[in-house]
Design a protein around this motif. Structure first.
Motif, short mmCIF file in Angstrom:
data_model
loop_
_atom_site.label_atom_id
_atom_site.label_comp_id
_atom_site.label_asym_id
_atom_site.label_seq_id
_atom_site.Cartn_x
_atom_site.Cartn_y
_atom_site.Cartn_z
N UNK A 153 0.84 -1.21 0.00
CA UNK A 153 0.00 0.00 0.00
C UNK A 153 0.87 1.25 0.00
N UNK A 154 1.95 1.20 0.80
CA UNK A 154 2.82 2.38 0.89
C UNK A 154 3.52 2.66 -0.43
N UNK A 155 3.83 1.59 -1.19
CA UNK A 155 4.50 1.78 -2.48
C UNK A 155 3.49 2.27 -3.52
N UNK A 156 2.28 1.75 -3.44
CA UNK A 156 1.25 2.15 -4.42
C UNK A 156 0.89 3.63 -4.25
N UNK A 157 0.90 4.09 -2.99
CA UNK A 157 0.40 5.45 -2.71
C UNK A 157 1.08 6.54 -3.55
N UNK A 158 2.44 6.62 -3.57
CA UNK A 158 3.04 7.70 -4.35
C UNK A 158 2.78 7.57 -5.85
N UNK A 159 2.70 6.33 -6.33
CA UNK A 159 2.50 6.14 -7.77
C UNK A 159 1.09 6.59 -8.16
#
Lengths: 386, 308
Positions: free
Chosen positions: A217-223
């Motif tokens: 989730x944390x990686x998806x957020x900025x993208x």
């Protein structure tokens, strides 16, 4: 011998004409006093020392008078001078995105991801920007100047500098100093408004602890954050792009060195240069104007509106939320993007009424949403008025 | 495996590079053409020849070298704009003029064809590959001397004939190497001043967009959150050997708070790092000599920053 004495005398006279004493104006001393006051507040009261020390010292540097006609190339407004070269990061607007890169690499969006409805508080607090915009129009500023002044209400120094360098470069010094000053004064401005707008029962609302957020989730957020906001407001791309890029460096887990550089040395270097040059840009001749006074008044007003809008929005939002899911309105103030100061204020004020109710992590949600919100608002203003 | 990965990476880079190149040249437009030049603009030889003006619509410099200009639909590569001349770079929102005099030996900006006022003239600009059309225009036959066929607004759709005499249209002049329209006001700002002097329109629009952006993010991460909770619940069920969803829900699988994990992590850290049953220090009543003094220790000298 007499000729030699006269030569020495001429030299001394010329030297005197070059000194700050011979070229000083009353305004220089006023600005030097303001600079000293900033340095005092930073050291003695610990009001945003990272900002106020560079800005305050910059005010001293920028207000030491010199002979403008001598072509010394020392002033910040003299093309080719060292200060002028450093100032280009402000005038061309590339310091703010680099600051955003560092902010992204430092920010943990977990609180927001675990409770995404808090994003709406970050949106509501942007009313401060447009409240100030409306008043600025009423005061006679043209729309682009009003837009640049209004962004002070976003409580985000880099965003204010970025936008004012594009919309109203001549007002940038006053806008930047005003934005940073009020960010330092957030602990003074916000608590009375929060207390005044909330009831005793509301202040005691306990919020559910945020759930653990997965790495994915944390990686998806900025993208996704970049794609959604970027497609909607491409004009905010320099700020939003760098913010989310920095966050991806942090959250990816495979670029620790880059994330550390962005979050530590890089942002420190840029903060020093930005603060010093913004301070130095407040040369009395450019800064001590009636417009600066009006900008300071509007800045205070925008912070008040932003805080009020954030708190009132939470109260309104609570009308639609079930018991147990309600939000403590004391985190409404954190919608202004002064990270993490306004979130810290939610915590401090919350603890005054319940010493076991920790609001900090909840307040970080709207706080970081406010950063996104103010960058989006800046992009909109730039798109409409740029 | 590595070779395959490198191959994919190089292919992506190359395609991205090709796209960037195409994107740059694609921002060029044929902007204004004069077919019969009797007394208008002179070339660098002092001659009055037909001319073709290109306009860079982008806010980045574009190099037109290697692109092709033609007046023949069947021969896109009729005139190749020479490489190696720095003047072929068109700055952002600027113009470049080519002379249609059929004398290419006179320099980079002299085309290998002329224009005929008695018939329709076709002009096209092709990309460096000679096959990708960037822009084309057909100028009507019978163009008057010293009149041009120009876009009303630089780079935008809509063409008109322009002359040298004043007409009802104040923007009727031929404008070689400069803007077809000179704007001395900021239309956007004027529009706001005219229609939104109070700022309500801006407030409503901008707040609408801010809310839309954050609502979209909210909706997306709400869905992602639900999926994530379900997936971690499934993993926890697998680890505990539970198959009943209700039981998993009761035990709070997938929705445990971060605080619980933080407390567990802290306890493990304390156990592994900080808590010792046996300490390795030795207690003694003997005097322990140290080999340094405050005068030689860096701790007490310049490396230490003053603390409050």
């Amino acid at each position: 011998m007499g000729e030699f004495v006269s030569f020495i005398g001429d030299n001394l006279t010329t030297f005197w004409q070059y000194t700050g004493f011979a070229n000083a104006a009353f305004g220089n001393f006023v600005m030097i006093l303001v600079g000293i006051c900033f340095i005092y507040l930073a050291i003695a009261k610990e009001f945003e020392p990272m900002l106020l020390i560079p800005i305050g010292f910059g005010m001293l540097v920028g207000n030491i008078p010199f002979n403008l006609e001598a072509g010394l190339k020392v002033g910040i407004y003299e093309e080719g001078s060292v200060l002028n070269i450093l100032y280009q990061g402000v005038t061309s607007g590339w310091y703010p995105p680099l600051i955003f890169l560092g902010i992204g690499a430092m920010t943990d969006f977990s609180a927001l991801i675990s409770n995404p409805k808090l994003m709406l508080i970050g949106a509501a607090a942007q009313f401060g920007i447009f409240g100030a915009y409306t008043i600025a129009l009423w005061m006679g500023f043209d729309p682009s100047q009003a837009g640049a002044i209004g962004i002070i209400g976003g409580a985000d120094g880099p965003t204010a500098i970025f936008l004012s360098s594009k919309l109203a470069p001549n007002l940038m010094g006053a806008i930047a100093v005003s934005a940073y000053s009020y960010m330092a004064l957030v602990p003074v401005i916000q608590p009375p408004i929060m207390r005044w707008l909330t009831g005793k029962k509301e202040r005691l609302i306990r919020m559910k602890p945020p759930r653990a957020v997965s790495h994915t989730e944390k990686v998806i957020f900025p993208v996704i954050g970049l794609l959604l906001t970027g497609f909607l407001v491409p004009s905010g791309l320099p700020l939003l792009g760098m913010l989310f890029f920095g966050n991806l460096l942090k959250e990816s887990g495979v670029t620790r060195r880059l994330a550390n550089t962005a979050a530590n040395p890089l942002i420190d270097v840029i903060t020093m240069l930005l603060g010093l040059t913004v301070g130095a840009s407040t040369q009395a001749s450019q800064f001590l104007t009636w417009n600066s006074v009006r900008i300071f008044a509007l800045g205070a007003f925008s912070f008040v509106i932003a805080t009020t809008a954030g708190v009132l929005f939470v109260k309104f939002f609570n009308l639609f939320l079930k018991q147990g899911n309600k939000i403590n309105p004391l985190i409404g103030n954190a919608g202004v993007s002064a990270v993490p100061d306004s979130a810290r204020i939610s915590q401090v004020v919350g603890l005054e009424y319940d010493s076991t109710n920790y609001l900090l992590m909840h307040a970080m949600g709207p706080n970081v949403a406010g950063v996104i919100g103010s960058a989006v608002a800046a992009g909109i203003l730039l798109g409409f008025l740029g | 495996m590595n070779i395959k990965r490198i191959g994919i990476f190089v292919a992506i880079l190359l395609s991205a590079g090709a796209f960037v190149q195409a994107q740059q040249a694609s921002s060029l437009r044929i902007n204004e053409i004069m077919v019969v030049n009797e007394t208008n603009f002179q070339d660098d030889y002092g001659m009055h020849n037909a001319w073709v003006e290109l306009f860079n619509t982008s806010y980045g410099t574009v190099n037109v070298a290697g692109c092709f200009l033609t007046d023949d639909r069947n021969n896109p590569k009729k005139y190749s704009i020479p490489k190696g001349d720095i003047l072929t770079q068109i700055k952002p929102r600027q113009h470049l003029l080519f002379w249609a005099d059929n004398q290419p030996w006179r320099g980079t900006f002299h085309l290998s064809f002329t224009l005929d006022p008695n018939k329709e003239n076709y002009i096209a600009l092709y990309n460096t590959d000679g096959t990708t059309l960037i822009d084309e225009v057909t100028i009507p036959a019978g163009m008057l001397p010293d009149h041009s066929w120009a876009r009303t607004f630089d780079g935008k759709d809509g063409w008109e004939m322009r002359g040298t005499t004043v007409s009802s249209n104040e923007y009727w002049y031929v404008t070689p190497s400069t803007n077809n329209i000179t704007l001395d006001t900021n239309e956007k700002i004027e529009k706001f001043e005219r229609h939104d002097s109070v700022g309500i329109g801006m407030t409503v629009t901008a707040m609408g967009v801010v809310f839309t952006a954050l609502i979209l993010l909210y909706l997306f991460f709400r869905v992602i959150g639900v999926i994530s909770v379900k997936m971690s619940a499934r993993n926890a069920m697998k680890a505990h050997g539970i198959t009943d969803m209700e039981e998993a829900k009761e035990k709070g699988f997938g929705s445990r708070s971060g605080e619980e994990f933080a407390a567990i992590a802290m306890a493990m850290h304390e156990m592994q790092e900080d808590v010792h049953d046996i300490e390795d220090m030795v207690l003694t009543i003997n005097k322990v000599k140290r080999t340094y003094s405050p005068w030689s220790s860096k701790i007490y000298t310049l490396t230490e920053l003053p603390r409050k």
